[in-house]
Design an enzyme around this catalytic site. Sequence first.
Site, PDB file in Angstrom:
ATOM      1  CE  LYS A  22      -1.912   1.702   4.006  1.00 31.53           C
ATOM      2  NZ  LYS A  22      -1.562   3.112   4.153  1.00 31.53           N
ATOM      3  CG  ASN A  23       2.488   2.721   3.485  1.00 30.29           C
ATOM      4  OD1 ASN A  23       1.306   3.022   3.283  1.00 30.29           O
ATOM      5  ND2 ASN A  23       2.998   2.547   4.687  1.00 30.29           N
ATOM      6  NE  ARG A 121       0.104   9.983   9.965  1.00 28.99           N
ATOM      7  CZ  ARG A 121      -0.158   8.877   9.287  1.00 28.99           C
ATOM      8  NH1 ARG A 121      -1.387   8.491   9.107  1.00 28.99           N
ATOM      9  NH2 ARG A 121       0.798   8.160   8.781  1.00 28.99           N
ATOM     10  CG  ASP A 305       2.621   1.485   9.396  1.00 25.19           C
ATOM     11  OD1 ASP A 305       2.244   2.354  10.204  1.00 25.19           O
ATOM     12  OD2 ASP A 305       2.798   1.724   8.189  1.00 25.19           O
ATOM     13  NE  ARG A 397      -6.852   4.267   5.460  1.00 29.02           N
ATOM     14  CZ  ARG A 397      -5.928   4.589   6.357  1.00 29.02           C
ATOM     15  NH1 ARG A 397      -6.227   4.604   7.633  1.00 29.02           N
ATOM     16  NH2 ARG A 397      -4.704   4.887   5.992  1.00 29.02           N
TER      17      ARG A 397
END
Length: 417
Positions: A22-23, A121, A305, A397
């Site tokens: 995903k990243n 963030r 994560d 997600r």
Amino acid sequence: MEKFIIEGGKRLVGEALVSGAKNSVLPILAATVINGKNSTILNTPDLRDVGIMQQILLSVGCKINKMDNMIHVDSRNLNKVRIPEDLVREMRSSIVLLGAMLTRCGEVEISYPGGCEIGPRPIDLHLKGLRELGANIEELHGFLYCKAENLKGCEIQLDYPSVGATENIMMAAVKAKGSTVIRNAAREPEIIDLQNYLNTIGAKVYGGGTSVIRVDGVDKLDSADHTIIPDRIVAGTYMVASAITGGEVVLKNIEVEHIQSIIAKLREAGCMVYNNCTTLKIIGPRTPNAIETVQTLPYPGFPTDMQAQMMALLTIGNGTSIIKETIFENRFKHVEELIRMGANIQTVGKAAVIKGVNNLTGAKVSAKDLRGGASLVLSALSAKGTTEIDNIYHIDRGYDSLEKVLETLGADIKRVL
Ligand code: UD1
């Protein structure tokens, strides 16, 4: 609102394929606007966030063709510079479009991505770097108005190795005049993947994966194909699924070098791990060992994560473990849900003290964020009885077909309305 219903206590056994990262896919899809040509991105995971990035690309005039795990982006006719606010709100990482759009259009308008579930963030490092490259950025009524007719290579010292800031600066520097040097750059594998994509379209980026990255500006870019790296966090999550159920799981399509910090901690917890470069077998212990300290750090340290998933495992460890979260504030929202399931955890500032219990028990819990949600799924797999997890859109997600993969491995998990 969909939920997961999980009947715990099944030992996971079998093989699972790890999806693309995903990243990596998010910044690389953002980068497809840069060449003004075609990009074919392979090994893309089917995720909610990836869907949002595709909608953003469509909204600025790109054409998209998606087939299975391939996304083809034609950015020739990109004709808008405003990124729709509702989509930015849905996904904070849409901020990586700043650098990409500046390079392509010399202009971009994007709403300021607000705080999110794991802390404030901020994006000060992104903006500082882009301004140093010559962008003029105004912050007005929650919007960022960025313009840069001529970006100029420069030397940027990041105060912190931010992943997103490194990516934004790399993308903004691709066609800047002269060379850009980013020092104290993030060293995550996803940065190397972005570098590889950019170099495939004709950019000149060097040093990805080290703390000094150099980008020599170029004038002309081409079309390209690129394959996304395997998702190291998805791999880590399935490894914990095997560990927490005393299972025996083989993972395919992984990059072992990217998950060394996770392997090391799972071995400390008593798991047996055997691997070659792209396949790994993990056998969970009868009872996990407690671990003195797990500290989250930028790569190659233990990933933030994976913090919540590791905590899930340590809740049933044979002793007291400490987890220190050094990357994000407010990333312990899963703790109160784990406590509902019988865990013994106390948080003190950035640290969580976990006293292992014999077993967790099923309960009604709620996913508060993506990885915290994953930790609840893992806990539920080992818990006695039934766990009901709501707000699973957070989990969607970041995990492609999570319940199908777990079911194949023998878990009793259902998605219900
Ligand atoms: C990326 C990952 C995310 C992961 C994180 C850390 C994506 C899409 N997301 O997020 O999954 O958890 O890296 O590995 O790739 N910071 C500032 N100012 C800035 C930017 C960051 O203070 O301008 C701080 C953040 O608040 C945080 C730390 O730096 O405390 C790390 O953030 P960063 O590396 O930027 O993470 P993201 O790129 O947002």
